[in-house]
Write an enzyme that holds these catalytic residues in place. Structure first.
Site, PDB file in Angstrom:
ATOM      1  N   THR A 262      -7.006   1.227 -20.280  1.00  0.00           N
ATOM      2  CA  THR A 262      -6.698   0.376 -19.130  1.00  0.00           C
ATOM      3  C   THR A 262      -7.988   0.090 -18.376  1.00  0.00           C
ATOM      4  O   THR A 262      -9.018   0.734 -18.624  1.00  0.00           O
ATOM      5  CB  THR A 262      -5.721   1.077 -18.166  1.00  0.00           C
ATOM      6  OG1 THR A 262      -6.398   2.176 -17.541  1.00  0.00           O
ATOM      7  CG2 THR A 262      -4.470   1.572 -18.885  1.00  0.00           C
TER       8      THR A 262
ATOM      9  N   LYS B 117      -1.216  15.130  -9.538  1.00  0.00           N
ATOM     10  CA  LYS B 117      -0.320  14.848 -10.662  1.00  0.00           C
ATOM     11  C   LYS B 117       0.559  16.053 -10.985  1.00  0.00           C
ATOM     12  O   LYS B 117       1.702  15.892 -11.438  1.00  0.00           O
ATOM     13  CB  LYS B 117      -1.134  14.417 -11.885  1.00  0.00           C
ATOM     14  CG  LYS B 117      -1.767  13.029 -11.718  1.00  0.00           C
ATOM     15  CD  LYS B 117      -0.733  11.959 -11.403  1.00  0.00           C
ATOM     16  CE  LYS B 117      -1.336  10.558 -11.412  1.00  0.00           C
ATOM     17  NZ  LYS B 117      -0.314   9.512 -11.143  1.00  0.00           N
TER      18      LYS B 117
ATOM     19  N   TYR C 105      -7.168  15.011  -8.687  1.00  0.00           N
ATOM     20  CA  TYR C 105      -6.220  14.336  -9.571  1.00  0.00           C
ATOM     21  C   TYR C 105      -5.249  15.338 -10.176  1.00  0.00           C
ATOM     22  O   TYR C 105      -4.036  15.107 -10.202  1.00  0.00           O
ATOM     23  CB  TYR C 105      -6.986  13.599 -10.666  1.00  0.00           C
ATOM     24  CG  TYR C 105      -6.136  12.681 -11.512  1.00  0.00           C
ATOM     25  CD1 TYR C 105      -5.692  11.465 -11.026  1.00  0.00           C
ATOM     26  CD2 TYR C 105      -5.782  13.019 -12.821  1.00  0.00           C
ATOM     27  CE1 TYR C 105      -4.916  10.602 -11.787  1.00  0.00           C
ATOM     28  CE2 TYR C 105      -5.019  12.175 -13.609  1.00  0.00           C
ATOM     29  CZ  TYR C 105      -4.589  10.966 -13.079  1.00  0.00           C
ATOM     30  OH  TYR C 105      -3.814  10.127 -13.839  1.00  0.00           O
TER      31      TYR C 105
ATOM     32  N   THR D 190      -9.425   3.413 -17.028  1.00  0.00           N
ATOM     33  CA  THR D 190     -10.185   4.260 -17.936  1.00  0.00           C
ATOM     34  C   THR D 190     -11.448   3.552 -18.432  1.00  0.00           C
ATOM     35  O   THR D 190     -12.457   4.207 -18.713  1.00  0.00           O
ATOM     36  CB  THR D 190      -9.324   4.693 -19.142  1.00  0.00           C
ATOM     37  OG1 THR D 190      -8.791   3.535 -19.796  1.00  0.00           O
ATOM     38  CG2 THR D 190      -8.173   5.566 -18.684  1.00  0.00           C
TER      39      THR D 190
ATOM     40  N   ASP E 193       0.881  -1.164   0.000  1.00  0.00           N
ATOM     41  CA  ASP E 193       0.000   0.000   0.000  1.00  0.00           C
ATOM     42  C   ASP E 193       0.916   1.210   0.000  1.00  0.00           C
ATOM     43  O   ASP E 193       1.592   1.494   0.999  1.00  0.00           O
ATOM     44  CB  ASP E 193      -0.891  -0.009   1.236  1.00  0.00           C
ATOM     45  CG  ASP E 193      -1.886   1.156   1.252  1.00  0.00           C
ATOM     46  OD1 ASP E 193      -1.635   2.175   0.584  1.00  0.00           O
ATOM     47  OD2 ASP E 193      -2.920   1.048   1.950  1.00  0.00           O
ATOM     48  N   VAL E 194       0.970   1.930  -1.117  1.00  0.00           N
ATOM     49  CA  VAL E 194       1.959   2.997  -1.268  1.00  0.00           C
ATOM     50  C   VAL E 194       1.767   4.133  -0.277  1.00  0.00           C
ATOM     51  O   VAL E 194       2.693   4.922  -0.044  1.00  0.00           O
ATOM     52  CB  VAL E 194       1.966   3.565  -2.710  1.00  0.00           C
ATOM     53  CG1 VAL E 194       2.377   2.501  -3.709  1.00  0.00           C
ATOM     54  CG2 VAL E 194       0.620   4.181  -3.074  1.00  0.00           C
TER      55      VAL E 194
END
Length: 242
Positions: free
Chosen positions: A184, A153, A149, A187, A57-58
């Site tokens: 992906t 980013k 987001y 998306t 889990d980052v």
């Protein structure tokens, strides 16, 4: 193909999509790859040549410390970190909840920072390394909604530049990778109208493929990009050129 022979790499968000493709292409290019994800969706990667799976889990520092310690114990070095794990939401500012904001920041931004922080001591000790932080075209441009987001980013983009200049004299390169619209599972789960709009605005007129992003990651991970740090590698079918 052997552009990454002898290198040890950690790839996050490797359960599907871009991360999975990065892990698989890294292994094909000769790297020893630790493919990680938060759930069990990447465990089938284990056992393939050059690939092993670990849960990560980052957003949890303890997970990073565990994985990095294990990799160093078994491989003795870390040459590449591909910080790919990420999530997206499309709420505009006035509709975004604190909980959703914090969740996106934790994975996309804090997770990237924790990953860099975890591997940098090893890279400093060996005097080399390549960190690839996956940002997005939405780190440089905007679409309606997507506030959290965009914020994360954009942060990844500038965090990468800061780390690049901080560690340039230590043999460590840090670059950001900026995919456009890529087909992906992430998306595929979005509103089809959003997908159709972005593809329609892409000059090449199609969605990208995960392996097209993975090939860019291979370049950044390899010695072919030895004079490249603090850069933004955009792979977006021409979207940001407009």
């Amino acid at each position: 193909m052997s552009r990454l022979t002898g290198k040890v790499a950690i790839v996050t968000g490797a359960g599907r999509g871009i991360g999975r493709s990065i892990a698989e292409v890294f292994a094909r290019e000769g790297a020893s790859v630790v493919a990680t994800s938060r759930g069990s969706d990447a465990d089938q990667l284990g056992g393939r040549p050059g690939l092993e799976y670990q849960q990560l889990d980052v957003a949890k520092d303890a997970d990073w410390q565990r994985v990095v310690a294990d990799v160093l114990d078994r491989h003795g070095r870390i040459d590449v970190l591909a910080n790919n794990a990420g999530i997206i939401t499309y709420q505009p500012v006035h509709e975004l909840t604190v909980e959703d904001w914090e969740r996106v920041v934790a994975i996309n931004q804090t997770g990237t920072w924790l990953g860099m922080r975890a591997v940098l001591p090893a890279m400093l000790g060996q005097g080399s390394g390549s960190i690839i932080n996956v940002s997005s075209i939405w780190g440089s441009a905007a679409v309606a909604g997507g506030h959290a987001y965009h914020a994360t980013k954009g942060a990844v983009r500038n965090m990468s530049k800061n780390a690049a200049i901080t560690y340039a004299q230590n043999g460590i390169r840090v670059n950001s990778l900026h995919p456009g619209f890529i087909s992906t599972p992430l998306t595929d789960a979005q509103d089809p109208e959003v997908n159709d709009y972005v593809v329609g605005q892409t000059p090449m007129g199609r969605a990208g493929k995960p392996e097209e992003i993975a090939q860019g990651a291979v370049f950044l991970a390899s010695d072919d990009s030895s004079f490249m740090t603090g850069a933004e590698l955009v792979i977006d079918g021409g979207y940001l050129a407009q």
